[in-house]
Write a protein that holds these residues in place. Structure first.
Motif, PDB file in Angstrom:
ATOM      1  N   TYR A 175       0.841  -1.198   0.000  1.00 31.91           N
ATOM      2  CA  TYR A 175       0.000   0.000   0.000  1.00 31.91           C
ATOM      3  C   TYR A 175       0.879   1.251   0.000  1.00 31.91           C
ATOM      4  O   TYR A 175       2.071   1.175   0.322  1.00 31.91           O
ATOM      5  N   HIS A 176       0.286   2.379  -0.360  1.00 29.14           N
ATOM      6  CA  HIS A 176       1.029   3.637  -0.354  1.00 29.14           C
ATOM      7  C   HIS A 176       0.752   4.458   0.898  1.00 29.14           C
ATOM      8  O   HIS A 176       1.671   4.968   1.523  1.00 29.14           O
ATOM      9  N   GLU A 177      -0.539   4.592   1.252  1.00 33.50           N
ATOM     10  CA  GLU A 177      -0.889   5.472   2.359  1.00 33.50           C
ATOM     11  C   GLU A 177      -2.273   5.107   2.901  1.00 33.50           C
ATOM     12  O   GLU A 177      -3.167   4.744   2.149  1.00 33.50           O
ATOM     13  N   VAL A 178      -2.445   5.229   4.207  1.00 30.34           N
ATOM     14  CA  VAL A 178      -3.760   5.094   4.825  1.00 30.34           C
ATOM     15  C   VAL A 178      -4.408   6.480   4.759  1.00 30.34           C
ATOM     16  O   VAL A 178      -3.889   7.442   5.315  1.00 30.34           O
ATOM     17  N   LEU A 179      -5.520   6.578   4.034  1.00 32.37           N
ATOM     18  CA  LEU A 179      -6.177   7.871   3.819  1.00 32.37           C
ATOM     19  C   LEU A 179      -7.211   8.188   4.892  1.00 32.37           C
ATOM     20  O   LEU A 179      -7.380   9.344   5.256  1.00 32.37           O
ATOM     21  N   MET A 180      -7.905   7.154   5.382  1.00 35.53           N
ATOM     22  CA  MET A 180      -8.945   7.367   6.377  1.00 35.53           C
ATOM     23  C   MET A 180      -9.139   6.070   7.149  1.00 35.53           C
ATOM     24  O   MET A 180      -9.061   4.988   6.571  1.00 35.53           O
ATOM     25  N   MET A 181      -9.387   6.197   8.457  1.00 32.73           N
ATOM     26  CA  MET A 181      -9.666   4.987   9.215  1.00 32.73           C
ATOM     27  C   MET A 181     -10.486   5.304  10.454  1.00 32.73           C
ATOM     28  O   MET A 181     -10.277   6.305  11.116  1.00 32.73           O
ATOM     29  N   ASP A 182     -11.478   4.467  10.691  1.00 28.93           N
ATOM     30  CA  ASP A 182     -12.220   4.437  11.936  1.00 28.93           C
ATOM     31  C   ASP A 182     -12.793   3.038  12.094  1.00 28.93           C
ATOM     32  O   ASP A 182     -12.440   2.139  11.332  1.00 28.93           O
ATOM     33  N   CYS A 183     -13.662   2.812  13.041  1.00 25.96           N
ATOM     34  CA  CYS A 183     -14.131   1.444  13.303  1.00 25.96           C
ATOM     35  C   CYS A 183     -15.131   0.945  12.262  1.00 25.96           C
ATOM     36  O   CYS A 183     -15.499  -0.228  12.276  1.00 25.96           O
TER      37      CYS A 183
END
Length: 67
Positions: A14-22
């Motif tokens: 992967y390149h980047e985590v753009l958004m994360m929540d549950c």
């Protein structure tokens, strides 16, 4: 690359985590964004090449970058 196992999802290169929540993870890959929707999602492991997600996955989708 995406590997789906019984109780986890592994995402490689992967390149980047753009958004994360549950409820949502959005991860930038080469040429597209990978979107994982579900319940009680959590990142159980990550490094610069791999992410492991755990939780109840409802939908896995992708969108081309820039679309």
């Amino acid at each position: 690359m995406l590997v789906i196992d019984k109780d986890k999802i592994c995402i490689y290169d992967y390149h980047e985590v753009l958004m994360m929540d549950c409820h949502l993870f959005k991860i930038q890959m080469q040429g597209y964004d990978l979107i994982v929707r579900g319940k009680d999602l959590q990142m159980s492991y990550y490094d610069e090449k791999e992410i492991r997600l755990c939780g109840y996955v409802k939908v896995i989708e992708y969108a081309e970058n820039g679309v």
